[in-house]
Design an enzyme around this catalytic site. Structure first.
Site, PDB file in Angstrom:
ATOM      1  N   GLN A 122       0.819  -1.208   0.000  1.00 49.13           N
ATOM      2  CA  GLN A 122       0.000   0.000   0.000  1.00 49.13           C
ATOM      3  C   GLN A 122       0.851   1.255   0.000  1.00 49.13           C
ATOM      4  OE1 GLN A 122      -1.554   0.560   4.411  1.00 49.13           O
ATOM      5  NE2 GLN A 122      -1.643  -1.625   3.832  1.00 49.13           N
ATOM      6  N   HIS A 124       0.222   5.742   0.821  1.00 42.20           N
ATOM      7  CA  HIS A 124      -0.696   6.760   1.318  1.00 42.20           C
ATOM      8  C   HIS A 124      -0.498   8.050   0.521  1.00 42.20           C
ATOM      9  CE1 HIS A 124      -1.388   3.915   4.423  1.00 42.20           C
ATOM     10  NE2 HIS A 124      -0.181   4.041   4.939  1.00 42.20           N
ATOM     11  N   GLU A 163       3.199   8.051   8.483  1.00 40.07           N
ATOM     12  CA  GLU A 163       3.046   7.198   9.658  1.00 40.07           C
ATOM     13  C   GLU A 163       4.403   6.702  10.149  1.00 40.07           C
ATOM     14  OE1 GLU A 163       0.411   4.290   7.964  1.00 40.07           O
ATOM     15  OE2 GLU A 163       2.032   2.888   7.517  1.00 40.07           O
ATOM     16  N   HIS A 205       4.809   0.328   0.676  1.00 41.25           N
ATOM     17  CA  HIS A 205       5.261  -0.449   1.822  1.00 41.25           C
ATOM     18  C   HIS A 205       4.268  -1.550   2.139  1.00 41.25           C
ATOM     19  CE1 HIS A 205       2.501   2.526   3.528  1.00 41.25           C
ATOM     20  NE2 HIS A 205       2.317   1.697   4.557  1.00 41.25           N
ATOM     21  N   ARG A 257      -4.072   0.529  -2.361  1.00 47.00           N
ATOM     22  CA  ARG A 257      -3.459  -0.801  -2.311  1.00 47.00           C
ATOM     23  C   ARG A 257      -2.823  -1.163  -3.641  1.00 47.00           C
ATOM     24  NH1 ARG A 257      -7.774  -0.711   1.083  1.00 47.00           N
ATOM     25  NH2 ARG A 257      -7.288  -1.329   3.211  1.00 47.00           N
TER      26      ARG A 257
END
Length: 382
Positions: A81, A83, A118, A247, A266
């Protein structure tokens, strides 16, 4: 200061025992994947007021927290995935709303208008894939294989080299019209298994494919996984994943802190919706090594600050007579991850055991931690 009522997310990759054991709850056979702490609408925490009423955390904070804190208990690999950055998230969210796509629709791509950097902090040995390998290393991986698919990809990358060419190649791999056949994928996986078994692996690429194929046979994401850096974190280490970095997390238990978003595009290793065109547009980062974060010591507290506005993580381990003062102000969430700790502010104290957490308001002043154990604090590094 309030103890938080938290939300468990039951995704199929989660462990059936780690979170129940941590929380002292009976295991029910379902996968307990994530424990959420924050104000995100898909899993908002609650607090119990002095009058006994239970309200959403956002009513106490008076706003939405800029970060979301989680514990991840990984029993099976997560999907590949990426972001999106803020502008892409904003535009995509508005576009899907205008089209009337429901937030819970399987093909919905953007769940909110926010970006999602993140960071993960390992509680156990933790493994994952983060960022593309350098082009020369990708060639090295592909040239070690003789399968037609590997050779074709190697030729494509040499004709269109560098990071942009690598991203375009991945887009074709994931396309339902241009992607490989099941026969080609099976031959690629079989050769990776043979090479790994013979001790001829190249930077753990063939090992990665072999392991993931046991969960996702016939998925083109298996090829993409071979092109990514494989990392291992020991307990107490952290890694940062910027927006635009492809990642996947493979195994282990960790604390994860992120901007308050649920946007995930994804790229395979999943039965959920894959959007190759959006993915190619989203992947921005180059082929850096794993983004391991070096902590800074602040009065015996380790601070992991990856340089984003929304969050940082402070980790304090105490024992005996020691007392640790957490850095940072503003609204904070303090989570116990080991032992028993007492968290004290100007407005009171709470004793926490693993998996239990407290919300500390900005007006509560400094947070002190004592007892026998380890606590982590999510905060905004202003």
């Amino acid at each position: 200061m309030y103890e938080l009522g938290t939300v468990v997310q039951h995704y199929d990759w989660g462990s059936a025992s780690v979170l129940p054991d941590m929380l002292g709850a009976p295991a029910d056979g379902d996968p307990w994947a994530e424990l959420w702490m924050g104000t995100h609408p898909l899993g908002e925490s609650t607090v119990r007021r002095a009058d006994g009423t239970t309200v959403p955390l956002s009513e106490v904070v008076g706003e939405t927290l800029p970060y979301l804190l989680k514990i991840l208990a990984i029993a099976k690999p997560l999907s590949l995935q990426v972001h999106p950055e803020a502008v892409m998230a904003e535009r995509g969210f508005v576009r899907e709303n205008e089209r009337g796509v429901s937030l819970d629709a399987p093909h919905r791509v953007f769940k909110d208008p926010h970006h999602k950097p993140e960071m993960v902090y390992a509680l156990t040995p933790f493994e994952g894939l983060i960022a593309f390998r350098p082009t020369a290393e990708v060639w090295h991986v592909l040239e070690g294989l003789e399968s037609p698919l590997a050779q074709r990809l190697n030729d494509e990358l040499r004709a269109d080299p560098g990071f942009p060419g690598l991203v375009r190649m991945v887009g074709r791999l994931l396309s339902p019209w241009m992607g490989p056949t099941r026969e080609e994928l099976d031959a690629f996986v079989a050769e990776c298994r043979e090479k790994y078994a013979a001790g001829a692996d190249r930077r753990r690429a063939y090992e990665t494919v072999s392991e993931l194929a046991a969960h996702h046979a016939g998925d083109p994401g298996l090829v993409v996984a071979a092109l990514l850096n494989r990392i291992r974190l020991d307990p107490g280490q952290a890694a940062f994943v910027e927006v635009g970095v492809l990642h996947a997390y493979l195994s282990g238990t960790c604390v994860e802190v992120m901007a308050g978003s649920d946007n995930v595009l994804r790229a395979g290793l999943t039965t959920k919706h894959v959007e190759p065109h959006a993915l190619v547009d989203c992947v921005r980062m180059g082929m850096a090594d794993a983004h391991v974060v070096t902590p800074k010591d602040e009065g015996g507290v380790r601070v992991f600050a990856p340089g984003v506005d929304e969050f940082a993580l402070a980790v304090a381990t105490v024992g005996g007579e020691s007392v640790a003062t957490m850095p940072g102000a503003g609204p904070r969430i303090v989570l116990c991850v080991d032992g028993t700790v007492t968290v004290t502010s100007e407005e009171g104290a709470l004793t926490l055991t693993p998996g239990r957490s407290a919300f500390v308001a900005a007006a509560d002043g400094p947070v002190r931690v004592e007892g026998e154990g380890t606590a982590v604090q999510a905060f905004t590094p202003r």
